[in-house]
Design a protein around this motif. Sequence first.
Motif, PDB file in Angstrom:
ATOM      1  N   SER A   1      46.175 -12.596 -16.202  1.00 16.82           N
ATOM      2  CA  SER A   1      46.803 -13.034 -17.434  1.00 16.82           C
ATOM      3  C   SER A   1      45.925 -12.663 -18.629  1.00 16.82           C
TER       4      SER A   1
ATOM      5  N   LYS B   1      49.061  -6.482 -20.288  1.00 20.49           N
ATOM      6  CA  LYS B   1      50.179  -5.776 -19.664  1.00 20.49           C
ATOM      7  C   LYS B   1      51.391  -5.742 -20.590  1.00 20.49           C
ATOM      8  N   SER B   2      51.758  -6.919 -21.130  1.00 23.86           N
ATOM      9  CA  SER B   2      52.930  -6.970 -22.014  1.00 23.86           C
ATOM     10  C   SER B   2      52.669  -6.184 -23.287  1.00 23.86           C
ATOM     11  N   THR B   3      51.440  -6.256 -23.744  1.00 21.48           N
ATOM     12  CA  THR B   3      51.064  -5.518 -24.956  1.00 21.48           C
ATOM     13  C   THR B   3      51.257  -4.013 -24.742  1.00 21.48           C
TER      14      THR B   3
ATOM     15  N   HIS C   1      53.619 -10.229 -12.087  1.00 20.69           N
ATOM     16  CA  HIS C   1      52.507 -11.016 -11.550  1.00 20.69           C
ATOM     17  C   HIS C   1      52.588 -11.088 -10.037  1.00 20.69           C
TER      18      HIS C   1
HETATM   19  N1  LIG Z   1      51.724 -11.630 -30.858  1.00 20.61           N
HETATM   20  C1  LIG Z   1      50.419 -11.695 -30.617  1.00 20.61           C
HETATM   21  N2  LIG Z   1      49.539 -11.980 -31.599  1.00 20.61           N
HETATM   22  C2  LIG Z   1      48.213 -12.058 -31.341  1.00 20.61           C
HETATM   23  N3  LIG Z   1      47.666 -11.866 -30.139  1.00 20.61           N
HETATM   24  C3  LIG Z   1      48.484 -11.593 -29.119  1.00 20.61           C
HETATM   25  C4  LIG Z   1      49.894 -11.491 -29.286  1.00 20.61           C
HETATM   26  N4  LIG Z   1      50.454 -11.215 -28.099  1.00 20.61           N
HETATM   27  C5  LIG Z   1      49.436 -11.133 -27.227  1.00 20.61           C
HETATM   28  N5  LIG Z   1      48.254 -11.359 -27.831  1.00 20.61           N
HETATM   29  C6  LIG Z   1      46.936 -11.354 -27.191  1.00 20.61           C
HETATM   30  O1  LIG Z   1      46.715 -10.086 -26.594  1.00 20.61           O
HETATM   31  C7  LIG Z   1      46.096 -10.211 -25.344  1.00 20.61           C
HETATM   32  C8  LIG Z   1      46.972  -9.574 -24.297  1.00 20.61           C
HETATM   33  O2  LIG Z   1      48.171 -10.331 -24.196  1.00 20.61           O
HETATM   34  P1  LIG Z   1      49.390  -9.895 -23.310  1.00 20.61           P
HETATM   35  O3  LIG Z   1      50.490 -10.874 -23.536  1.00 20.61           O
HETATM   36  O4  LIG Z   1      49.660  -8.466 -23.523  1.00 20.61           O
HETATM   37  O5  LIG Z   1      48.762 -10.081 -21.854  1.00 20.61           O
HETATM   38  P2  LIG Z   1      49.497 -10.064 -20.442  1.00 20.61           P
HETATM   39  O6  LIG Z   1      48.649  -9.237 -19.564  1.00 20.61           O
HETATM   40  O7  LIG Z   1      50.907  -9.683 -20.604  1.00 20.61           O
HETATM   41  O8  LIG Z   1      49.359 -11.583 -19.996  1.00 20.61           O
HETATM   42  P3  LIG Z   1      50.360 -12.453 -19.095  1.00 20.61           P
HETATM   43  O9  LIG Z   1      50.126 -12.006 -17.730  1.00 20.61           O
HETATM   44  O10 LIG Z   1      49.868 -13.849 -19.299  1.00 20.61           O
HETATM   45  O11 LIG Z   1      51.754 -12.227 -19.589  1.00 20.61           O
HETATM   46  C9  LIG Z   1      45.870 -11.691 -25.115  1.00 20.61           C
HETATM   47  O12 LIG Z   1      44.556 -11.999 -25.475  1.00 20.61           O
HETATM   48  C10 LIG Z   1      46.851 -12.338 -26.052  1.00 20.61           C
HETATM   49  O13 LIG Z   1      46.383 -13.578 -26.489  1.00 20.61           O
END
Ligand SMILES: Nc1ncnc2c1ncn2[C@@H]1O[C@H](COP(=O)(O)OP(=O)(O)OP(=O)(O)O)[C@@H](O)[C@H]1O
Lengths: 299, 241
Positions: free
Chosen positions: A77, A81-83, A243
């Motif tokens: 997490s 990934k989503s980014t 996940h």
């Molecule tokens: N809209 C936003 N504004 C600021 N920071 C963000 C935003 N979206 C994500 N982040 C930050 O960017 C980083 C990557 O987040 P992201 O959501 O891409 O992770 P992820 O791998 O998809 O996590 P998860 O498995 O929990 O969905 C994290 O530190 C998150 O807090």
Amino acid sequence: MNDTTETLSVDTADMPPDPTLTAAPTAMKNARETPEEAGPGVIETKNMDVFYGDFKAVADVSMNFAFNEISALIGPSGCGKSTVLRSLNRMNDLIPTARTDGEVLYHGANIYAPGVDPVEIRRRIGMVFQKPNPFPKSIFDNIAWGAKINGFKGSKADMKDLVEGALRQAALWDEVKDKLNESGLSLSGGQQQRLCIARAVATQPDVILMDEPCSALDPIATLRIEELMLELKENYSIIIVTHNMQQAARVSDRTAFFNVELDTKGQRTGYLVEFSPTDQLFTSPKEKATEDYITGRFG
Amino acid sequence: MTADRDVTAAVPEREGTRQHFDETLEQIKQDLVTMGSLVLENVRRAGDAMVESRLDLVEVVREVDDQVDQLYLEAEKLTFETLARQQPVAGDLRFLVAATRILYELERSGDLAYNCVKMLARVDGFPQHPLITPLLEASVTASCKVFAQGIDALADLVPDAGAKLDAADDEVDHMVSELFTVVGRHSFEVGLEVAIALSRVGRFLERIADHAVNIGEHVTYTVTAALPGEGHNATADEDGG
Ligand SMILES: Nc1ncnc2c1ncn2[C@@H]1O[C@H](COP(=O)(O)OP(=O)(O)OP(=O)(O)O)[C@@H](O)[C@H]1O
Ligand SMILES: [Mg+2]
């Protein structure tokens, strides 16, 4: 690039032509080659960094997503990934603080180049989200409406064909053909997710991004979506964040493992550890960090 | 990944996340080593029985082989349960898949030890012979040496076990082929029936070592993910009985 959607009859002639995207090569179908061997994939990132304000969320991501493959992104997490996924179709533009550096090439053209229309990008690179989010409209309109705002100008009959074609591709037609006027929200979670996939398909993309599309679904509905993905990859390239490592192992051709690290300023920045053929990644990963993650052992 | 990245700094301390699973894997490995040691002991016992023509040991060898079979069933059950419940991947998956194969190699080796003394019993003991008996003993020793090396490689998860065992196996093949030659040459002295029994025993000793080589290959696969190459040998059909 419309060789993939014969069942649809959208007239794209009056879509605004995008000069940066017209030189699209035809899809290479040899999915077993590595992306490097297969040449440029449908989407390629080069040294991509994504920031939210000053915060660097992911660093230096270079990846090649092959045509007609399912690529899975896994990792802890917050590793981004989503980014990364949202950067691939400029969905991050909707977040005011977000900024993407480096290049994201779609059919070889940089989607962040000046003059590229992000709406057109999102039409061609569709997205399905974690929580099924049908519009509070009829099943029919859920699909028709998306197509209309994306420039569909065909006749009523054409629209019916489009809706049917999209619902068939999403393996939902038989279940809803007698109740197209009922609300999309009346469907089960799994059906709603397939409706969202139908909606994405209706805009004639060639890439579909999915962010944890099954995390709200029961195991059977999950397996149905996975089956659907395997069918869709005949005609689309799919990139999925999940996940569920078993899901990545079951459906994907290639898996990317992202990890997160502290930088010198104490920020947690995500980075790509390994992007390998899925069979290889789950039997003999290249990197120890991957092995530790997928076997559930850290430290 | 670059060297200056400190990955561990960002990952929360999660040692012991799969402690129970780790214990199960260790248990399976222990079972394999225990089973292997029992088989080795039994091959030595069968060797003593043949060299000293001790028919009283035939029954002991049979009983120990029953224990081996019992261990086999228990370890196999635990291995399959673990595969089903833990959905292992990567190194864990390789180990468990290798374990199912090593179990098979050990079980077959155990049967071969018993087959040796069955041959002994069938001809009512082997006569002492100045040329044959020392060669029989040397063949047993060579086979046991390779088998012991296989069990050690398993216990220590030696990465290049496959290649090492393969090289060590040459000694067994050499000894057994000597045994064949000498038995053939002196068959009239010991009688045809005994000569045939001794030839079969030689074959069994050779197969036992081949199973040990296979164990080495499975160990190499577990550690390095390299699949066994051409040299993979000792199939059930060839073991005879
Ligand atoms: N809209 C936003 N504004 C600021 N920071 C963000 C935003 N979206 C994500 N982040 C930050 O960017 C980083 C990557 O987040 P992201 O959501 O891409 O992770 P992820 O791998 O998809 O996590 P998860 O498995 O929990 O969905 C994290 O530190 C998150 O807090
Ligand atoms: Mg996410």
